[in-house]
Design a protein around this motif. Structure first.
Motif, PDB file in Angstrom:
ATOM      1  N   TYR A 204       0.857  -1.191   0.000  1.00 26.51           N
ATOM      2  CA  TYR A 204       0.000   0.000   0.000  1.00 26.51           C
ATOM      3  C   TYR A 204       0.892   1.239   0.000  1.00 26.51           C
ATOM      4  O   TYR A 204       0.918   2.011   0.967  1.00 26.51           O
ATOM      5  N   PRO A 205       1.636   1.473  -1.088  1.00 24.44           N
ATOM      6  CA  PRO A 205       2.642   2.545  -1.075  1.00 24.44           C
ATOM      7  C   PRO A 205       2.052   3.945  -0.983  1.00 24.44           C
ATOM      8  O   PRO A 205       2.631   4.818  -0.340  1.00 24.44           O
ATOM      9  N   VAL A 206       0.903   4.166  -1.631  1.00 29.34           N
ATOM     10  CA  VAL A 206       0.338   5.512  -1.635  1.00 29.34           C
ATOM     11  C   VAL A 206      -0.149   5.894  -0.238  1.00 29.34           C
ATOM     12  O   VAL A 206       0.182   6.959   0.285  1.00 29.34           O
ATOM     13  N   ALA A 207      -0.924   4.990   0.381  1.00 33.60           N
ATOM     14  CA  ALA A 207      -1.437   5.267   1.722  1.00 33.60           C
ATOM     15  C   ALA A 207      -0.294   5.453   2.714  1.00 33.60           C
ATOM     16  O   ALA A 207      -0.304   6.387   3.545  1.00 33.60           O
ATOM     17  N   ASN A 208       0.719   4.589   2.645  1.00 29.36           N
ATOM     18  CA  ASN A 208       1.847   4.702   3.551  1.00 29.36           C
ATOM     19  C   ASN A 208       2.640   5.978   3.318  1.00 29.36           C
ATOM     20  O   ASN A 208       3.038   6.655   4.274  1.00 29.36           O
ATOM     21  N   GLY A 209       2.875   6.299   2.052  1.00 32.20           N
ATOM     22  CA  GLY A 209       3.655   7.495   1.735  1.00 32.20           C
ATOM     23  C   GLY A 209       2.984   8.767   2.239  1.00 32.20           C
ATOM     24  O   GLY A 209       3.630   9.626   2.858  1.00 32.20           O
ATOM     25  N   ILE A 210       1.682   8.882   1.971  1.00 32.51           N
ATOM     26  CA  ILE A 210       0.965  10.084   2.420  1.00 32.51           C
ATOM     27  C   ILE A 210       0.896  10.119   3.945  1.00 32.51           C
ATOM     28  O   ILE A 210       1.054  11.177   4.560  1.00 32.51           O
ATOM     29  N   LEU A 211       0.649   8.956   4.564  1.00 23.69           N
ATOM     30  CA  LEU A 211       0.572   8.911   6.022  1.00 23.69           C
ATOM     31  C   LEU A 211       1.874   9.367   6.658  1.00 23.69           C
ATOM     32  O   LEU A 211       1.872  10.177   7.605  1.00 23.69           O
ATOM     33  N   LEU A 212       3.007   8.878   6.157  1.00 25.29           N
ATOM     34  CA  LEU A 212       4.300   9.235   6.723  1.00 25.29           C
ATOM     35  C   LEU A 212       4.597  10.721   6.538  1.00 25.29           C
ATOM     36  O   LEU A 212       5.091  11.392   7.462  1.00 25.29           O
ATOM     37  N   ALA A 213       4.293  11.250   5.350  1.00 25.21           N
ATOM     38  CA  ALA A 213       4.527  12.673   5.096  1.00 25.21           C
ATOM     39  C   ALA A 213       3.623  13.534   5.977  1.00 25.21           C
ATOM     40  O   ALA A 213       4.068  14.527   6.575  1.00 25.21           O
ATOM     41  N   PHE A 214       2.350  13.162   6.065  1.00 22.42           N
ATOM     42  CA  PHE A 214       1.417  13.919   6.895  1.00 22.42           C
ATOM     43  C   PHE A 214       1.805  13.864   8.367  1.00 22.42           C
ATOM     44  O   PHE A 214       1.805  14.886   9.065  1.00 22.42           O
ATOM     45  N   SER A 215       2.151  12.673   8.845  1.00 18.83           N
ATOM     46  CA  SER A 215       2.512  12.530  10.260  1.00 18.83           C
ATOM     47  C   SER A 215       3.730  13.380  10.597  1.00 18.83           C
ATOM     48  O   SER A 215       3.781  14.033  11.648  1.00 18.83           O
ATOM     49  N   THR A 216       4.730  13.383   9.699  1.00 20.44           N
ATOM     50  CA  THR A 216       5.929  14.174   9.935  1.00 20.44           C
ATOM     51  C   THR A 216       5.595  15.661  10.020  1.00 20.44           C
ATOM     52  O   THR A 216       6.006  16.359  10.959  1.00 20.44           O
ATOM     53  N   ALA A 217       4.839  16.143   9.034  1.00 24.47           N
ATOM     54  CA  ALA A 217       4.479  17.567   9.022  1.00 24.47           C
ATOM     55  C   ALA A 217       3.568  17.922  10.193  1.00 24.47           C
ATOM     56  O   ALA A 217       3.714  18.990  10.811  1.00 24.47           O
ATOM     57  N   TYR A 218       2.635  17.033  10.513  1.00 21.77           N
ATOM     58  CA  TYR A 218       1.676  17.304  11.586  1.00 21.77           C
ATOM     59  C   TYR A 218       2.374  17.403  12.941  1.00 21.77           C
ATOM     60  O   TYR A 218       2.139  18.339  13.715  1.00 21.77           O
ATOM     61  N   SER A 342      10.440   9.915  12.647  1.00 16.22           N
ATOM     62  CA  SER A 342      11.436  10.573  13.490  1.00 16.22           C
ATOM     63  C   SER A 342      12.588  11.126  12.658  1.00 16.22           C
ATOM     64  O   SER A 342      13.055  12.244  12.889  1.00 16.22           O
ATOM     65  N   VAL A 343      13.040  10.341  11.675  1.00 14.14           N
ATOM     66  CA  VAL A 343      14.100  10.825  10.785  1.00 14.14           C
ATOM     67  C   VAL A 343      13.603  12.034   9.981  1.00 14.14           C
ATOM     68  O   VAL A 343      14.318  13.031   9.815  1.00 14.14           O
ATOM     69  N   GLY A 344      12.360  11.947   9.511  1.00 13.32           N
ATOM     70  CA  GLY A 344      11.782  13.073   8.787  1.00 13.32           C
ATOM     71  C   GLY A 344      11.699  14.328   9.641  1.00 13.32           C
ATOM     72  O   GLY A 344      11.917  15.443   9.149  1.00 13.32           O
ATOM     73  N   MET A 345      11.409  14.154  10.925  1.00 11.76           N
ATOM     74  CA  MET A 345      11.346  15.307  11.831  1.00 11.76           C
ATOM     75  C   MET A 345      12.712  15.944  12.009  1.00 11.76           C
ATOM     76  O   MET A 345      12.830  17.177  12.069  1.00 11.76           O
ATOM     77  N   LEU A 346      13.762  15.137  12.094  1.00 12.77           N
ATOM     78  CA  LEU A 346      15.106  15.686  12.227  1.00 12.77           C
ATOM     79  C   LEU A 346      15.471  16.523  11.007  1.00 12.77           C
ATOM     80  O   LEU A 346      16.012  17.637  11.127  1.00 12.77           O
ATOM     81  N   VAL A 370       3.384  28.991  10.513  1.00 14.44           N
ATOM     82  CA  VAL A 370       2.331  29.005   9.485  1.00 14.44           C
ATOM     83  C   VAL A 370       2.658  28.032   8.354  1.00 14.44           C
ATOM     84  O   VAL A 370       1.783  27.299   7.872  1.00 14.44           O
ATOM     85  N   ALA A 371       3.922  28.000   7.933  1.00  9.90           N
ATOM     86  CA  ALA A 371       4.309  27.115   6.828  1.00  9.90           C
ATOM     87  C   ALA A 371       4.060  25.650   7.183  1.00  9.90           C
ATOM     88  O   ALA A 371       3.502  24.886   6.372  1.00  9.90           O
ATOM     89  N   LEU A 372       4.474  25.253   8.381  1.00  5.76           N
ATOM     90  CA  LEU A 372       4.264  23.867   8.805  1.00  5.76           C
ATOM     91  C   LEU A 372       2.775  23.547   8.924  1.00  5.76           C
ATOM     92  O   LEU A 372       2.337  22.449   8.551  1.00  5.76           O
ATOM     93  N   GLY A 373       1.990  24.490   9.416  1.00  7.08           N
ATOM     94  CA  GLY A 373       0.549  24.267   9.529  1.00  7.08           C
ATOM     95  C   GLY A 373      -0.125  24.097   8.174  1.00  7.08           C
ATOM     96  O   GLY A 373      -1.005  23.248   8.010  1.00  7.08           O
ATOM     97  N   VAL A 374       0.286  24.905   7.205  1.00 10.83           N
ATOM     98  CA  VAL A 374      -0.300  24.809   5.857  1.00 10.83           C
ATOM     99  C   VAL A 374       0.055  23.469   5.216  1.00 10.83           C
ATOM    100  O   VAL A 374      -0.805  22.785   4.640  1.00 10.83           O
TER     101      VAL A 374
END
Length: 425
Positions: A204-218, A342-346, A370-374
């Motif tokens: 499930y690459p699309v769901a995982n990819g978006i989830l990881l990106a969203f979680s990092t930004a969130y 965690s790596v994405g957050m760093l 603001v940038a991170l929130g958007v």
């Protein structure tokens, strides 16, 4: 930091030492998430609860000793705090065992882990209060907590179900009739567990990819402002007001975080994963609106949003693991995902620092806020839309379990060391 014995360090030096101690502990805690997931999948939640309590007990006891002998053993504070964080991370895995025992309320159960984490932070305020009213030395307080952790570990051994019991309940909730031997045909080994989790993510690459990106930004959109609150408030208000606002946040996080985590779990049970994700998007939007407003009322509202939002994100990670993977991979998949986050957050924090070097005054805080929130809001809405068009698989990774049957039918290909998904499973 120190305590009895008249420490020679200045207050500023003590603050610096405590900041280093906290940074080390957070780094160790992040690094322990994947091993904690391995341990959960290998031995079960009961053992995680007991081992975690024992490690936390050792860590808190070590902190108590450091406070009693600051001149010679202050370095033990670094070791003890890190151990306490690791122990807490492992111990909370025991809560996840109950997800399969209460299949009608899985998100409520997983949210209790976040709630307990929030309310445990209130112990720092309890320690300060006991010192002020009763003169209880902080070192004695840590030793008392160490003993309480040890007792809690003993209770967990009798209360938390074993892995065999958990897998049996998981089979029943999934409508299966297998015993543990059939539910857990995977060979043991951390490398194999990680490979299986990676196989799920590739399926499930699309769901995982978006989830990881969203979680990092969130998480960044909440944690970064949280870390900068005092400095940001000193740019907006007087030192007195800034200190009062930060103290208010400490109180809100403990009480509000516990309540909002439990309420959030129930809300996810009722709303479903897609709608619950939209609720998190609403948190990002509100935070983006409130943080730049230079009034005490707006900043108090922003703090409330941060408290609620920080308590809810783990619910999505845990629910994702329940839906996209079988019970045997629940801990490892979550650990792999959070390690990537965690790596994405760093990298994210480094990028924010790089992009804000030339900014001055309030702008150096407001622009990244603001940038991170958007970014978080856009990615969250994208994830919710994806789940609208491509719903998650049935609970418990039933589709993934079906792939195991394909594996059994193609053992010859698997033995030749093929790199296909079935051989990875």
């Amino acid at each position: 930091g120190g305590g009895g014995g008249g420490a020679a360090a200045t207050l500023e030096a003590q603050h610096t030492a405590l900041d280093v101690c906290a940074s080390i502990a957070i780094a160790v805690q992040f690094a322990s998430i994947l091993p904690a997931g391995f341990l959960y999948d290998r031995v079960g939640g009961r053992e995680c609860a007991v081992y975690g309590a024992a490690i936390a007990s050792l860590g808190l006891g070590t902190m108590g000793i450091a406070c009693h002998f600051p001149e010679k053993l202050s370095w033990l504070l670094y070791v003890g705090y890190a151990l306490a964080q690791v122990g807490g991370s492992i111990n909370t895995q025991g809560v996840m065992t109950f997800i399969w025992l209460m299949p009608a309320h899985p998100n409520f159960i997983s949210s209790t882990a976040a709630g307990v984490t929030s309310i445990s932070d209130m112990f720092s305020l309890v320690a300060v209060g006991l010192d002020s009213c009763c003169g209880l030395f902080i070192g004695n307080f840590f030793i008392f907590l160490s003993g309480a952790c040890f007792v809690a570990g003993a209770v967990c051994w009798y209360v938390v179900p074993s892995r065999a019991v958990m897998l049996r309940f998981a089979a029943e909730s999934l409508g299966e009739s297998q015993e543990e031997e059939d539910l857990g045909p995977f060979p043991k080994g951390e490398i194999t567990l990680a490979k299986r989790s990676w196989a799920v993510m590739r399926t499930y690459p699309v769901a995982n990819g978006i989830l990881l990106a969203f979680s990092t930004a969130y998480i960044l959109s909440i944690m970064y402002p949280m870390q900068q609150l005092l400095f940001y408030y000193k740019n907006l208000f007087s030192d007195k007001v800034a200190t009062e606002l930060v103290n208010m946040y400490a109180l809100l996080y403990g009480i509000g975080g516990f309540g909002s985590a439990l309420f959030g779990g129930l809300a996810c049970d009722k709303l479903g994963l897609r709608n619950f994700t939209l609720a998190l998007v609403a948190c990002s939007v509100l935070l983006t609106i409130f943080l730049p407003i230079a009034t005490e009322a707006a900043q108090t509202a922003a703090q409330m949003v941060m408290v609620v939002g920080m308590s809810l994100y783990m619910i999505i990670i845990n629910r994702f693991s329940m839906l996209y993977a079988p019970p045997q991979l629940f801990g490892t998949l979550g650990g792999v995902q959070f390690s990537i986050i965690s790596v994405g957050m760093l990298f994210g924090v480094s990028l924010v620092s790089l992009c804000t070097d030339d900014l001055k005054g309030s702008a150096q805080y407001q622009v990244p806020f603001v940038a991170l929130g958007v970014v978080s809001s856009i990615l969250g809405a994208t994830l919710a839309y994806h789940w609208t068009t491509t719903p998650p698989p049935p609970e418990g990774g039933v589709e993934f379990l079906a792939m195991q049957e394909e594996q059994k039918a193609s053992r010859g290909a698997a033995k030749r060391g093929g790199a296909s998904l079935s051989s990875a499973v």
